[in-house]
Design an enzyme around this catalytic site. Structure first.
Site, PDB file in Angstrom:
ATOM      1  N   LYS A  32       0.968  -1.196   0.138  1.00  0.00           N
ATOM      2  CA  LYS A  32       0.143   0.310  -0.298  1.00  0.00           C
ATOM      3  C   LYS A  32       0.716   1.010   0.019  1.00  0.00           C
ATOM      4  O   LYS A  32       0.570   2.408  -0.816  1.00  0.00           O
ATOM      5  CB  LYS A  32      -0.972   0.383   1.058  1.00  0.00           C
ATOM      6  CG  LYS A  32      -1.335  -1.086   2.017  1.00  0.00           C
ATOM      7  CD  LYS A  32      -2.981  -1.646   2.637  1.00  0.00           C
ATOM      8  CE  LYS A  32      -2.106  -0.872   3.563  1.00  0.00           C
ATOM      9  NZ  LYS A  32      -1.354  -2.581   4.626  1.00  0.00           N
ATOM     10  N   ARG A 107      -9.981  -0.160   7.329  1.00  0.00           N
ATOM     11  CA  ARG A 107      -9.627  -0.736   7.893  1.00  0.00           C
ATOM     12  C   ARG A 107     -10.929  -1.775   8.860  1.00  0.00           C
ATOM     13  O   ARG A 107     -10.538  -3.395   8.974  1.00  0.00           O
ATOM     14  CB  ARG A 107      -8.631  -1.216   9.555  1.00  0.00           C
ATOM     15  CG  ARG A 107      -7.593  -0.071   8.511  1.00  0.00           C
ATOM     16  CD  ARG A 107      -6.497  -1.458   7.824  1.00  0.00           C
ATOM     17  NE  ARG A 107      -5.201  -1.731   8.851  1.00  0.00           N
ATOM     18  CZ  ARG A 107      -4.296  -0.881   8.310  1.00  0.00           C
ATOM     19  NH1 ARG A 107      -3.900   0.010   7.663  1.00  0.00           N
ATOM     20  NH2 ARG A 107      -3.374  -1.437   9.191  1.00  0.00           N
ATOM     21  N   ARG A 143      11.022  -5.010   5.832  1.00  0.00           N
ATOM     22  CA  ARG A 143      11.704  -3.480   5.315  1.00  0.00           C
ATOM     23  C   ARG A 143      12.267  -2.683   6.354  1.00  0.00           C
ATOM     24  O   ARG A 143      12.173  -2.243   7.206  1.00  0.00           O
ATOM     25  CB  ARG A 143      10.105  -3.713   6.133  1.00  0.00           C
ATOM     26  CG  ARG A 143      10.020  -1.739   5.158  1.00  0.00           C
ATOM     27  CD  ARG A 143       7.880  -1.534   5.392  1.00  0.00           C
ATOM     28  NE  ARG A 143       7.549  -1.435   6.632  1.00  0.00           N
ATOM     29  CZ  ARG A 143       5.933  -1.921   6.757  1.00  0.00           C
ATOM     30  NH1 ARG A 143       5.542  -1.715   5.844  1.00  0.00           N
ATOM     31  NH2 ARG A 143       5.558  -2.524   7.789  1.00  0.00           N
ATOM     32  N   ARG A 176      10.523  -1.064  12.064  1.00  0.00           N
ATOM     33  CA  ARG A 176       8.717  -0.622  12.153  1.00  0.00           C
ATOM     34  C   ARG A 176       8.828  -1.417  13.838  1.00  0.00           C
ATOM     35  O   ARG A 176       9.586  -2.785  13.606  1.00  0.00           O
ATOM     36  CB  ARG A 176       8.106  -0.173  11.299  1.00  0.00           C
ATOM     37  CG  ARG A 176       7.480   0.675  11.362  1.00  0.00           C
ATOM     38  CD  ARG A 176       6.458   0.921  10.415  1.00  0.00           C
ATOM     39  NE  ARG A 176       5.346  -0.271  10.830  1.00  0.00           N
ATOM     40  CZ  ARG A 176       4.378   0.315   9.549  1.00  0.00           C
ATOM     41  NH1 ARG A 176       4.306   0.558   9.047  1.00  0.00           N
ATOM     42  NH2 ARG A 176       3.112  -0.934  10.023  1.00  0.00           N
ATOM     43  N   ARG A 187      -1.247  -9.077  12.694  1.00  0.00           N
ATOM     44  CA  ARG A 187      -1.114  -8.034  11.754  1.00  0.00           C
ATOM     45  C   ARG A 187      -2.393  -8.891  10.625  1.00  0.00           C
ATOM     46  O   ARG A 187      -3.169  -8.248  10.354  1.00  0.00           O
ATOM     47  CB  ARG A 187      -0.366  -7.359  11.591  1.00  0.00           C
ATOM     48  CG  ARG A 187      -0.200  -6.283  12.734  1.00  0.00           C
ATOM     49  CD  ARG A 187       1.141  -4.916  12.529  1.00  0.00           C
ATOM     50  NE  ARG A 187       1.200  -4.765  11.505  1.00  0.00           N
ATOM     51  CZ  ARG A 187       2.248  -4.754  10.839  1.00  0.00           C
ATOM     52  NH1 ARG A 187       3.949  -5.155  10.914  1.00  0.00           N
ATOM     53  NH2 ARG A 187       2.892  -4.488   9.622  1.00  0.00           N
TER      54      ARG A 187
HETATM   55  P1  AP5 Z   1       4.816  -1.334   2.148  1.00  0.00           P
HETATM   56  O1  AP5 Z   1       4.248  -0.714   0.213  1.00  0.00           O
HETATM   57  O2  AP5 Z   1       5.475  -0.581   3.042  1.00  0.00           O
HETATM   58  O3  AP5 Z   1       3.312  -2.258   2.536  1.00  0.00           O
HETATM   59  P2  AP5 Z   1       2.022  -2.054   3.416  1.00  0.00           P
HETATM   60  O4  AP5 Z   1       0.560  -2.860   2.378  1.00  0.00           O
HETATM   61  O5  AP5 Z   1       2.200  -0.384   3.189  1.00  0.00           O
HETATM   62  O6  AP5 Z   1       2.401  -3.037   4.758  1.00  0.00           O
HETATM   63  P3  AP5 Z   1       2.205  -2.040   5.808  1.00  0.00           P
HETATM   64  O7  AP5 Z   1       2.957  -2.964   6.755  1.00  0.00           O
HETATM   65  O8  AP5 Z   1       2.757  -0.704   6.384  1.00  0.00           O
HETATM   66  O9  AP5 Z   1       0.032  -2.088   6.008  1.00  0.00           O
HETATM   67  P4  AP5 Z   1      -0.054  -2.182   7.155  1.00  0.00           P
HETATM   68  O10 AP5 Z   1      -1.284  -1.957   7.051  1.00  0.00           O
HETATM   69  O11 AP5 Z   1       0.522  -3.349   8.041  1.00  0.00           O
HETATM   70  O12 AP5 Z   1       0.037  -1.176   8.358  1.00  0.00           O
HETATM   71  P5  AP5 Z   1       0.158   0.581   8.188  1.00  0.00           P
HETATM   72  O13 AP5 Z   1       0.736   1.175   8.678  1.00  0.00           O
HETATM   73  O14 AP5 Z   1      -0.520   1.167   8.076  1.00  0.00           O
HETATM   74  O15 AP5 Z   1       5.516  -2.453   1.273  1.00  0.00           O
HETATM   75  C1  AP5 Z   1       5.814  -3.660   2.871  1.00  0.00           C
HETATM   76  C2  AP5 Z   1       8.034  -4.020   2.345  1.00  0.00           C
HETATM   77  O16 AP5 Z   1       7.180  -4.477   1.012  1.00  0.00           O
HETATM   78  C3  AP5 Z   1       8.721  -2.449   2.231  1.00  0.00           C
HETATM   79  O17 AP5 Z   1      10.152  -2.883   2.676  1.00  0.00           O
HETATM   80  C4  AP5 Z   1       8.446  -2.591   0.713  1.00  0.00           C
HETATM   81  O18 AP5 Z   1       9.919  -2.286   0.086  1.00  0.00           O
HETATM   82  C5  AP5 Z   1       8.286  -4.303  -0.121  1.00  0.00           C
HETATM   83  N1  AP5 Z   1       7.805  -4.063  -1.724  1.00  0.00           N
HETATM   84  C6  AP5 Z   1       6.337  -3.523  -1.688  1.00  0.00           C
HETATM   85  N2  AP5 Z   1       5.828  -3.924  -2.838  1.00  0.00           N
HETATM   86  C7  AP5 Z   1       6.246  -5.178  -3.117  1.00  0.00           C
HETATM   87  C8  AP5 Z   1       6.949  -5.755  -4.335  1.00  0.00           C
HETATM   88  N3  AP5 Z   1       5.303  -5.530  -5.406  1.00  0.00           N
HETATM   89  N4  AP5 Z   1       7.627  -7.121  -4.063  1.00  0.00           N
HETATM   90  C9  AP5 Z   1       8.295  -6.897  -3.466  1.00  0.00           C
HETATM   91  N5  AP5 Z   1       8.633  -6.150  -2.184  1.00  0.00           N
HETATM   92  C10 AP5 Z   1       7.338  -4.801  -2.130  1.00  0.00           C
HETATM   93  O19 AP5 Z   1      -0.757   0.340  10.369  1.00  0.00           O
HETATM   94  C11 AP5 Z   1       0.435   0.470  10.733  1.00  0.00           C
HETATM   95  C12 AP5 Z   1      -1.376   0.555  11.953  1.00  0.00           C
HETATM   96  O20 AP5 Z   1      -1.742   1.188  12.454  1.00  0.00           O
HETATM   97  C13 AP5 Z   1      -2.168  -0.708  12.359  1.00  0.00           C
HETATM   98  O21 AP5 Z   1      -1.923  -2.024  12.493  1.00  0.00           O
HETATM   99  C14 AP5 Z   1      -3.687  -0.753  13.309  1.00  0.00           C
HETATM  100  O22 AP5 Z   1      -2.416  -0.499  14.575  1.00  0.00           O
HETATM  101  C15 AP5 Z   1      -2.622   1.471  13.061  1.00  0.00           C
HETATM  102  N6  AP5 Z   1      -3.111   1.854  12.253  1.00  0.00           N
HETATM  103  C16 AP5 Z   1      -3.030   2.493  10.646  1.00  0.00           C
HETATM  104  N7  AP5 Z   1      -4.284   2.860   9.874  1.00  0.00           N
HETATM  105  C17 AP5 Z   1      -5.538   2.364  10.922  1.00  0.00           C
HETATM  106  C18 AP5 Z   1      -7.051   3.120  10.972  1.00  0.00           C
HETATM  107  N8  AP5 Z   1      -7.507   2.677  10.041  1.00  0.00           N
HETATM  108  N9  AP5 Z   1      -7.679   2.481  11.779  1.00  0.00           N
HETATM  109  C19 AP5 Z   1      -7.526   1.562  13.572  1.00  0.00           C
HETATM  110  N10 AP5 Z   1      -5.794   1.545  12.695  1.00  0.00           N
HETATM  111  C20 AP5 Z   1      -5.300   1.798  12.368  1.00  0.00           C
HETATM  112 MG    MG Z   2       2.427   1.176   4.854  1.00  0.00          MG
END
Ligand code: AP5
Ligand code: MG
Length: 229
Positions: A32, A107, A143, A176, A187
């Site tokens: 994402k 989410r 990551r 992270r 997660r």
């Molecule tokens: P990356 O692009 O960083 O992946 P991502 O989908 O953004 O993964 P996240 O871990 O950030 O998602 P998440 O939903 O768990 O966390 P968030 O920060 O939103 O890519 C990941 C890795 O893979 C990188 O190293 C990248 O280089 C690599 N990569 C990417 N694409 C690739 C490909 N095609 N091939 C190979 N490698 C690739 O949320 C964190 C926390 O915040 C949640 O757990 C929750 O506690 C809170 N939170 C956030 N939003 C909400 C909400 N709306 N409601 C409630 N709590 C929330």
């Molecule tokens: Mg992310």
């Protein structure tokens, strides 16, 4: 580096300037954040990552940040009303010219329904589909993230030029707190229980585009561009 909306739109096939909302959702590690950065560069729409916003609250040790820190570190969702308040504050900043990309919101169904109430001229929901948990775990445990600007790296596939230092802002690049295997697997479970129902919600609204997120970054970007255009 960000482009101005005008620069970003140049050369893209999306021409009208009404307010658009692109929703990127999918499992942790589905890409994402990576794809939201690419869209921001390509179209000049602003990326809004609720994960980045809640981590900023934690880093600043605000009352909200202190409340949600243990939840984030456990891999649980922050409370809906808290995230919605943070998101609304961000949307009210007045810098969104012709569109924005939501990374990590909604989410769950309640968040999706709240979002629908925040009207825009057009909305596209892109589901980044990835089925193999081990791929996700591999991506996330390798990551690295800039704790200053949020830039995303990967120690295996895309490391910063200088170890530990962000190419874009020079800030510290670290793992992270929630990117250890145990928390990543939690997660993934939270995603299955709470976020997957959002797929049907957008399907019913006729706004869902499913994209295979297991290919390379470039392949996924091309599929997203096809869905948007
Ligand atoms: P990356 O692009 O960083 O992946 P991502 O989908 O953004 O993964 P996240 O871990 O950030 O998602 P998440 O939903 O768990 O966390 P968030 O920060 O939103 O890519 C990941 C890795 O893979 C990188 O190293 C990248 O280089 C690599 N990569 C990417 N694409 C690739 C490909 N095609 N091939 C190979 N490698 C690739 O949320 C964190 C926390 O915040 C949640 O757990 C929750 O506690 C809170 N939170 C956030 N939003 C909400 C909400 N709306 N409601 C409630 N709590 C929330
Ligand atoms: Mg992310």
């Amino acid at each position: 580096m960000k482009l101005s909306p005008k620069e970003g739109k140049e050369g893209s096939e999306v021409e009208d300037n009404k307010m658009k909302r692109i929703i990127l959702f999918g499992a942790p590690g589905s890409g994402k954040g990576t794809q939201a950065d690419a869209l921001e560069q390509q179209y000049g729409w602003e990326k809004i990552s609720t994960g980045d916003l809640v981590r900023a609250e934690v880093a600043a040790q605000t009352p909200i940040g202190r409340e949600i820190k243990p939840l984030i570190e456990m891999g649980q969702l922050a409370p809906d009303e808290t995230v919605l308040k943070i998101l609304k504050n961000r949307l009210a900043q007045g810098d969104l010219v012709n569109g924005y990309i939501l990374d990590g919101f909604p989410r769950n169904l309640a968040q999706a329904e709240e979002l629908t109430r925040l009207a825009v001229d057009s909305e596209t929901a892109i589901f980044l589909k990835i089925v193999n948990d081990d791929v996700v775990v591999g991506r996330l445990t390798s990551r690295l993230t800039c704790s200053q600007c949020g830039a995303i790296y990967n120690s295996v596939g895309n490391p910063p030029l200088k170890t530990g230092q962000c190419d874009l802002c020079g800030g510290p690049v670290r793992q992270r707190a929630d990117d250890n295997e145990e928390t990543v697997r939690r997660r993934i479970n939270v995603y299955r229980e709470q976020t997957q129902p959002v797929i049907d919600y957008y399907k019913r609204l006729g706004k869902l585009h499913e994209v295979d997120a297991s290919g390379t970054v470039e392949e996924v970007s091309a599929a997203i561009a096809g869905a948007i255009n």
